[in-house]
Write an enzyme that holds these catalytic residues in place. Sequence first.
Site, PDB file in Angstrom:
ATOM      1  N   GLU A 246      -7.035 -18.165   5.211  1.00  0.00           N
ATOM      2  CA  GLU A 246      -7.525 -18.925   4.645  1.00  0.00           C
ATOM      3  C   GLU A 246      -6.530 -18.920   3.471  1.00  0.00           C
ATOM      4  OE1 GLU A 246     -12.146 -17.029   4.321  1.00  0.00           O
ATOM      5  OE2 GLU A 246     -11.202 -17.270   2.532  1.00  0.00           O
TER       6      GLU A 246
ATOM      7  N   ASP B 296     -14.292 -14.268  -8.376  1.00  0.00           N
ATOM      8  CA  ASP B 296     -12.676 -13.791  -8.142  1.00  0.00           C
ATOM      9  C   ASP B 296     -12.540 -12.797  -8.936  1.00  0.00           C
ATOM     10  OD1 ASP B 296     -12.132 -14.224  -5.783  1.00  0.00           O
ATOM     11  OD2 ASP B 296     -11.356 -16.553  -7.002  1.00  0.00           O
TER      12      ASP B 296
END
Lengths: 264, 405
Positions: free
Chosen positions: A49, A60
């Site tokens: 990814e 995140d």
Amino acid sequence: MNRIDALFAQKRKEGKTALLLYVTAGFPDLKTTEALIPVLEKAGADLIEIGVPFSDPIADGPTIQKASSLSLKAGATLKKIIDTIRALRRKTQVPLLLFSSYNPVLKYDPEKLIRDASGAGVDGILLPDLPPEEADRVIALCERARISHVFLIAPTTPPDRAEKIVKESSGFIYYVSTKGVTGARDKLDRSISAHVAQLRKLTDKPICVGFGISKPEHAKSLKGKVAGIVVGSALIREIEAGKTREDRLERAAQFTRNLARALE
Amino acid sequence: MKDDKKTILPDASGHFGPFGGRYVPETLMFALLELEREYNRLKKNSQFQKDLKTLLSDYAGRPTPLYHAQRLSQALGGRVKIYLKREDLAHTGAHKINNTLGQTLLAKHIGKKRIIAETGAGQHGVATATTAALFGFSCDVYMGVEDMERQKLNVFRMELLGARVIPVTSGSQTLKDATNEAMRDWMANVDHTHYIIGSVVGPHPFPMMVRDFQSVIGRETRVQIMKKEGRLPDHLVACVGGGSNSIGLFHPFYEDRSVKFHGVEAGGFGISTGKHAASIAKGEIGVFHGSKSFVLQTRDGQIVPAHSVSAGLDYPGVGPEHSYYQNTGRAEYVNITDKEALEACKLLAETEGIIPALEPAHAFAYLPRLIPNLKKDSLVVVCLSGRGDKDVFTLQKHLGGKNNE
């Protein structure tokens, strides 16, 4: 069949769990990213990814936030990342999934991005803050370009909603294993197996699990139960700990080999 | 574009034309869908509405006065009548309490006992800490360390009210980063935590819900001006950061096409300098904090930190309903520099004996530009969204004082 579909068809035939790795593109610089990906593949990664850095990522945790911010400071942009992918495709055929907050994609223009990215050799796209309700256009563009469009399912996703998401997701289904942000965790959430079993009833598409997976023990505990596992923050920490580019690559390779071994 | 009078905004999926929506990681979707469902149910619940009304009147001191500022009107030429909607007189000193009372009551109804919030200037944080204390809920407020330094007094107020202020050190260490951290917290603790967003921003249903709670400003204004003047106002003026006091004033007049809306953004050092918070003037369409709207961003779609002397306007985005008003021409948006806003504080202080917060000072600073173009005897309502106590140090620093030089 694109590279992602081919990967999971192969793994299914072998009865194996795939190792998916997340890297923040451009951390600490794009040259390292370009060198890193073939190294990760060689060490046993099945899919990479490619994380596009964003100034304000909601999903995140601190590790990826920091990597993103350093990558932006070093000058990474979506355009340069696509150029890097184009260069990489001369060296490796590992499946690549572009992972980005939606705003950089919107600003680039989704149609142009999907054309450029698929042309450069990207096999799929995952936009974590673009839920299926807002994704009609992106889905149509991905289908035209024959690349996968992966959606997330969370522990909080109710069954009727999960049913809709598995229909919209292609390539694989990304099951988010914890309720919080990305980041290495000591222990895995105990509910993962039960949730994945529920999802299994809804689809025979590959189901991969990510968020919080950081160690070979985690990999071992999920081996054979899911189509793939995704490791991100823990890998980024290894890269961060390296003193030179060679050191970073070597640490990342060692880390990957340990995870890959746990999945054998 | 002509608006359909019957348009209900937002639509069922939270869109104001091309703006708004719900752009969040899947982990938050359930919480947003639950919140939307519960809010739509409670909106029609007479007990909820009755409880909210009592809290607004007996606890927050509503209705706030609509005050005819005669000396200010005279000082600006005497051609028009200027009214001030006195949100500065609401409990905690700003309009933010309207929203936090509504949302804390909502949290109680849906059984969530922990409240989190983000804050920039600290006014929303103080209002949230206040209503959390009132309901006996635990309260964590995220605040950028730079803002904590600028607004020390409000940090102490929140702590005094029993809230925990969590310093945010990521990104630009201001409101946008505090909002990121609050969303991350909510993702992890969504089972028992309600996130009270402080403005008409964020994913659906927040822009709609915060607007509805703030619309008490405009609804009261309508009744009050009808009583005093026997007619609707001609012009409404309010500052726009995220845009909650302005939407609260504007929205109840949405269908009254004779009433003109003027939103005043923070021009910082001037919008040609790149150091400002004028998202509508200088932003481009983007997805930020969960909705689509005008956003200050780079060519590559990275968010640009805003600048304003006023911490409450120092935000690189704006509520999606404002973007819609801009695109349809329902409102006009202008901007005012730091310097002009500081001067306007002085003007209001000297003519009316009122020290406004730096945020509404932007709205007042626009009046000298607006008024010469208006018909004689126009009725102008300015939202005085908060009092200036929190800003006296900033004012002192910039304007000095006769005994201070």
